[in-house]
Scaffold this motif. Sequence first.
Motif, short mmCIF file in Angstrom:
data_model
loop_
_atom_site.label_atom_id
_atom_site.label_comp_id
_atom_site.label_asym_id
_atom_site.label_seq_id
_atom_site.Cartn_x
_atom_site.Cartn_y
_atom_site.Cartn_z
N LEU A 84 14.08 -23.53 -9.11
CA LEU A 84 14.85 -24.83 -9.42
C LEU A 84 13.55 -25.96 -9.94
O LEU A 84 12.70 -25.80 -9.22
N TYR A 85 13.88 -26.62 -10.96
CA TYR A 85 12.84 -27.77 -11.39
C TYR A 85 13.59 -29.09 -11.22
O TYR A 85 12.78 -30.14 -10.73
N HIS A 86 14.73 -29.63 -10.94
CA HIS A 86 15.24 -30.68 -11.02
C HIS A 86 16.55 -31.05 -10.89
O HIS A 86 17.24 -30.11 -11.45
N PHE A 87 17.20 -31.72 -10.14
CA PHE A 87 18.71 -32.08 -9.97
C PHE A 87 18.66 -33.48 -10.24
O PHE A 87 18.40 -34.36 -9.47
N ASP A 88 20.02 -33.76 -11.11
CA ASP A 88 20.25 -35.15 -11.37
C ASP A 88 21.42 -35.27 -10.91
O ASP A 88 22.55 -34.93 -11.60
N THR A 89 21.63 -36.34 -10.07
CA THR A 89 22.78 -36.65 -9.35
C THR A 89 23.69 -37.12 -10.04
O THR A 89 24.96 -36.60 -10.26
N MET A 90 23.28 -38.12 -10.81
CA MET A 90 24.15 -39.01 -11.76
C MET A 90 25.04 -38.04 -12.84
O MET A 90 26.01 -38.26 -13.24
N GLN A 91 24.02 -36.96 -13.64
CA GLN A 91 24.52 -36.17 -14.40
C GLN A 91 25.15 -35.18 -14.01
O GLN A 91 25.46 -34.21 -14.88
N ALA A 92 25.26 -34.85 -12.78
CA ALA A 92 25.77 -33.69 -12.16
C ALA A 92 24.94 -32.37 -12.93
O ALA A 92 25.66 -31.37 -13.38
N ALA A 93 23.59 -32.37 -12.90
CA ALA A 93 22.87 -31.54 -13.84
C ALA A 93 21.80 -31.13 -12.98
O ALA A 93 21.17 -31.51 -12.71
N THR A 94 21.55 -29.69 -13.28
CA THR A 94 20.43 -28.97 -12.62
C THR A 94 19.29 -28.25 -13.89
O THR A 94 20.16 -27.72 -14.87
N VAL A 95 18.32 -28.51 -13.84
CA VAL A 95 17.38 -28.03 -14.61
C VAL A 95 16.54 -26.90 -13.96
O VAL A 95 15.99 -26.95 -12.82
N MET A 96 16.71 -25.85 -14.52
CA MET A 96 16.12 -24.68 -13.93
C MET A 96 15.53 -23.61 -14.84
O MET A 96 15.46 -23.82 -16.15
N GLU A 97 14.99 -22.63 -14.18
CA GLU A 97 14.25 -21.59 -14.89
C GLU A 97 15.14 -20.95 -16.22
O GLU A 97 16.16 -20.80 -15.95
N LEU A 98 14.50 -20.51 -17.30
CA LEU A 98 15.14 -20.00 -18.31
C LEU A 98 14.72 -18.33 -18.00
O LEU A 98 13.73 -17.97 -18.03
N LEU A 99 15.90 -17.72 -17.87
CA LEU A 99 15.73 -16.21 -17.54
C LEU A 99 15.60 -15.57 -19.07
O LEU A 99 16.57 -15.25 -19.51
N GLU A 100 14.42 -14.82 -19.50
CA GLU A 100 14.46 -14.20 -20.56
C GLU A 100 13.59 -13.01 -20.39
O GLU A 100 12.57 -13.10 -19.60
N PRO A 101 13.86 -11.84 -20.72
CA PRO A 101 15.08 -11.55 -21.75
C PRO A 101 16.32 -11.20 -21.07
O PRO A 101 16.97 -10.26 -21.54
N HIS A 102 16.52 -11.59 -19.92
CA HIS A 102 17.65 -11.42 -19.29
C HIS A 102 18.90 -11.30 -20.01
O HIS A 102 18.92 -12.38 -20.81
N ILE A 103 19.85 -10.58 -19.72
CA ILE A 103 21.36 -10.65 -20.32
C ILE A 103 22.21 -10.81 -19.26
O ILE A 103 21.93 -10.41 -17.98
N ILE A 104 23.34 -11.34 -19.56
CA ILE A 104 24.60 -11.19 -18.21
C ILE A 104 24.75 -9.69 -17.97
O ILE A 104 24.95 -8.89 -18.96
N LEU A 105 24.64 -9.43 -16.60
CA LEU A 105 24.98 -8.08 -16.38
C LEU A 105 26.23 -7.49 -16.91
O LEU A 105 26.14 -6.19 -17.42
N ARG A 106 27.24 -8.02 -16.99
CA ARG A 106 28.52 -7.63 -17.57
C ARG A 106 28.33 -6.97 -19.06
O ARG A 106 29.00 -5.89 -19.18
N LYS A 107 27.64 -7.83 -19.73
CA LYS A 107 27.66 -7.34 -21.01
C LYS A 107 26.94 -6.11 -21.02
O LYS A 107 27.05 -5.00 -21.96
#
Lengths: 434, 434
Positions: free
Chosen positions: B113-136
Motif C-alpha cells: 500500500l502506498y497511499h489512501f485518498d479519502t476524498m477520492q475513494a482511491a488507493t494507490v498500491m503496488e503494480l503486480l507484474e507480470p501477474h495475471i488474474i488467476l481465473r484467466k
Amino acid sequence: MVQERIAGSRFVGGVDYKALNEHSVIDFLSPLENASKLLGGTPTTWTVREVGDGNLNLVFIVKGNKGGLVVKQALPYVRMVGESWPLPLDRAYFEHEALKVQTLAAPHLVPKLYHFDTMQAATVMELLEPHIILRKGLIKGIRYPKLAADIADFCALNLFNTSDLGSPAAEKRERQARFSHNITLSKITEDLVFTDPYRLSDMNRWTTPQLDKIAAAFRNDAPLKLAAQELKWMFLSRGEALLHGDLHTGSIMATESNTRVIDPEFAVYGPMGFDLGAFMANLLLAFFAQEGHATKEDNRETYRTWILDTLESFWTLFEEKFLSLWSKGGKGDAFLPTLFNDDTGEVALEAYRHMTMARLFQDAIGFTGAKMARRILGLAHVEDLESIADPDRRALCEKRALTMARALMVGRTSLSTIGDIRDMAETIAKEPVA
Amino acid sequence: MVQERIAGSRFVGGVDYKALNEHSVIDFLSPLENASKLLGGTPTTWTVREVGDGNLNLVFIVKGNKGGLVVKQALPYVRMVGESWPLPLDRAYFEHEALKVQTLAAPHLVPKLYHFDTMQAATVMELLEPHIILRKGLIKGIRYPKLAADIADFCALNLFNTSDLGSPAAEKRERQARFSHNITLSKITEDLVFTDPYRLSDMNRWTTPQLDKIAAAFRNDAPLKLAAQELKWMFLSRGEALLHGDLHTGSIMATESNTRVIDPEFAVYGPMGFDLGAFMANLLLAFFAQEGHATKEDNRETYRTWILDTLESFWTLFEEKFLSLWSKGGKGDAFLPTLFNDDTGEVALEAYRHMTMARLFQDAIGFTGAKMARRILGLAHVEDLESIADPDRRALCEKRALTMARALMVGRTSLSTIGDIRDMAETIAKEPVA
C-alpha cells in the motif's frame, strides 16, 4: 453518518461529571420538566434515598407528593471493589441504548425511561413499586405466578427482534457495531464467567475449606475447561441477538402480578443461549439454596417444586413464543418466509425451526452450567447461597449446584428436554454429597 | 475515542469526489512524493492505462521510467449494471482497512500500500507484474505450483489472527464494529449468494433453455433452500474472523512463483468457512469448466487432475497451518493456552482443535456449494464457464457443477475429508447428465 451512530457514547461522563449525592440529585432533577411534573410540589419537598446495592452504580429513589422516580448513575469504578478497579462511564450509554431497544420489543417488561444525561452518565426512569428484587423474593420463598411467562416473553421478544430473524441486516449490523464498543463490560463477563473459575485467580473465592477439593478439581478438569472455553468462544463470536447480558434474578424486579427487567449495562451481541442460561442458572441456584433456608416450620419442599415448575414453564413458554414469532415471520434477512411459500417449503421450515430450538436449548443449558459455577467459585456470589450462615450447610448446597453445573456444561449435547434438566436437579438434590 | 475509530469512513467520497480519468490520475498522483519517486521522471513522462475489468471500480496502471503503480478508485455505482445501481464509496475505506489488516497478517501475499485518498475513494498500491488474474490462468490451463500453499497461508494467517484465537477481545470487538458498517456490500453477498438463486429474481440469469429445469428445481427444493438459509444465517451472525469476503479466483493475481490476493472490499466479520468455500468453489468451477475448454490437442485431463490436487493440498495445508498457529498459542481470549498447561489439558485441547477443524470443514464445503450455485444461476457468472461458446457444452459443465453444489450444501454434515470432495467431483464429472 457512520460517526453519529455511536457519537452518543463519546461524551458520557464529560469533564463536569460528578458522582451525585442525596442533595445534588435534587439539583440535577429540578430543571427536568417531566421529572418535576411526575414528582409534584417544589424540589425542596422531594425526598431522596440512595439504595444502590449492586456492584457498579449509584441508585437514588426520589419521591414528591405526586409520585416517585429513580436516578441511576454509573460510578467510574466497581463499587464493591473500590477505586482500584476503574470502569468506563459509557456503560450508562449502553444501558440506556439497550433499554430503548428493549422498550421497543417488550415495553411492559422494562421500566419507563424519562431522561438520559450524557455528562453525568445518569438515567432517570420509572420507580418500580412495590416491586422487590426477585432474588430476595426467592430467598423468602415468595411465589410469582407470572414470572415464567414474563421472562419467557422478555427473552423471546428481545432475542427474536434483534436477531437476523427479526431485524433487517442493515439495522442489525449497525446495532451490533454500536454495542460492540461495550468492550470493558463484555471483558468482565469473558473473564469472570468463562475463565477465572477454572484457574487460580486472586479474585476467586469459595466456601473454604469445604469446597477446596471441588474447586481444585474444576481447575484440573480438561473436558470441563474445554466446555467453558467453547462457551466463551461462542460468547465472543456468535452475534445472534442483542443480549441483556446479565439476566440473573438480581436484574429482575417483581411483584406477584408484575415483572420488570432492569440493568442491561452488559448488553452486547452474543449467543441467545447466554441470556436464557443466565435466568435458568439463577433459578437453579435458588433451588439448590432452598435446603439452606429450610426451617422446622417450612422445609421448603413445595417451594423447591415451584422453582422447578417455573424453570420448566419458562423454557416451554419461551420456545412457544419464539416459534410463534418466527412462524408469523419477522423482518429479518435470514430465512425469508417468501422462500418457503409452498407446502413442502412450509413443512421443511417448520421442522427446521424446531431443530433450531433444540440447538438453542443445548447452548442455553451449557451457559446455565457456566453461570452457576461462576457464582460459587468466582468473584461474584449470590445472596441465595451467601445468606446461608452455616458454612457446612452452605457448602452442601453449593456442591450440589456445582455437580449440576458440570453435568450441564460437559453433557449439554446429550440433553434434549427441559424435563431432563428438572429430573437432573431433583436427583442431584437427593444424592448424598461427599 | 469511540468516534474516531470509524471516522475514517465518514468523509470517503467527499464533495470534491470526481471519477478519475487517464489524464486526471496524473494530477492526482503528482503531489504524492512516494508515488513520484517510485515512478521516476516527471509526470509528463508517465503513461496511464485504465484496466478495470471488474464490476465496481476504476483501475489505472501508471508507469514511469523507474517503475509502475496502480490507482484503484471506487465508482458510485455498479459498473457492470450502470448508474441505476448506486453503491457507497466508503467501500474504498473498508477495502483499504482490510488490506492494512491483511498486511499485518500476511504481507507477502497482498499488494504493497502506498497511499489512501479519502476524498477520492482511491488507493494507490503496488503494480503486480507480470501477474495475471488467476481465473484467466486457470482457463488457459496454466499450473501454479505455489497456489495451494499461498492461499492456504493467506486464509490461515488472516482468519486465525483476526479471530478470538488470535486477537484479544478488545481489539477484535473494535475491529468487528468498524467492519460491521460495511453494510451495503455485505447485503450484496446476502442477496446474491444466499437468496436470489433460490427464487425468481430479475437479476438471475442462466444458460437457457438448457438449465431451465434445474433452475426451477433449485427454486422448489426445500432441503436445499433450508441449507442456503442456514448458511446465510451463519454469514449474518457468526463473527468468527475478518473475511476477505470475495475470495474467488478473480481476486487473486498470480505468476507461477508468486501469489497475491487483492480486492477485499467485501471485508466483514463472518464465518471462517465463507472465505475457504469461496476459493474452493472457484477451483471446482474451473474444474467442471475444463471439459468445455478441451481441444483435440489437449483434453485437459491432466490439468483437471492438477486442479483437484490443488484443492486437496489447499485444504490440507490450510488445516496444518491453522493448527500450527493455534498450537503455538495466539493472543486471543478464547482457549487461553495457560488453562491447558498440564498433560491432560494439552491432550484434550489438541483433540478439540481437530474437532474444530472438522466442523470448519463442514462449514467450508457448505459455503463452497453456495458459491458454486450462485455463479451459474444468479447475477454474476464466471469467465471459466461463460467463455465456453457452445451453450450445450457449457450447460453440460454447469449441470455437473450444480449437482455438486447441491450435494455439498445439503450433505455437508455427512462429509468429512477433502478426499471425499475430490472423489465426488471426479464421480460427477464422469456421470452422464440428463
